[in-house]
Write a protein that holds these residues in place. Structure first.
Motif: not given
Length: 155
Positions: A78, A66-67, A74, A16, A9, A12-13, A120, A70, A62
């Motif tokens: 991203s 994220w979906c 990623q 974000t 992740i 993705l972090v 997703s 995950i 967001i």
């Protein structure tokens, strides 16, 4: 946090956190325009409206980023997130000029959100197929998604 989870992740972090910085920048622009002598000018209304529009789509961005990250992969999620942030910046700046200048950013942003939503859904479908039918297409889907994410750069 376990190292393996963080590796899955981390990108993705980062995106974000960059989006949070961008939101702070937008809020600062609104505050700056509000404190100017002509706080009820069309410039203030444009900046405020652009900020409001960006905030309205932020939860959707967001969630789908994220979906997609995950459920599928990623890296392309991203990358699409970074492109979306650039497009959102273009939209915001375009809205501050003339509203018609913001239209390309708006349409491009919708395309990126659609791509993330599709990622997703494909990730969820692949999980259901692997769970109930014991067929896993994740490697093939990730290859296609990695290649397709570069197509996001086309106007």
């Amino acid at each position: 946090m376990e190292v393996n989870v963080m590796e899955n992740i981390f990108l993705l972090v980062l995106v974000t956190l960059l989006s949070a910085l961008q939101n702070a920048f937008f809020a600062h622009k609104v505050e700056k325009e509000c404190k100017s002598d002509n706080s009820k000018t069309t410039a203030f209304e444009r900046v405020y409206c652009a900020n409001r529009n960006c905030m309205d789509t932020y939860p959707t961005f967001i969630a789908v980023m994220w979906c997609a990250g995950i459920c599928l992969s990623q890296a392309p999620a991203s990358f699409a997130g970074l492109v979306y942030l650039a497009v959102r910046q273009k939209y915001f700046v375009g809205y501050m000029g003339q509203i018609s200048q913001s239209t390309p950013g708006f349409l491009f942003g919708k395309r990126i959100l659609s791509f993330l939503f599709l990622m997703s859904m494909v990730g969820v479908l692949n999980h259901l197929l692997s769970h109930y039918l014991a067929t896993d297409y994740k490697d093939y889907i990730q290859t296609v998604t990695n290649a397709a994410s570069a197509l996001l750069l086309l106007p």
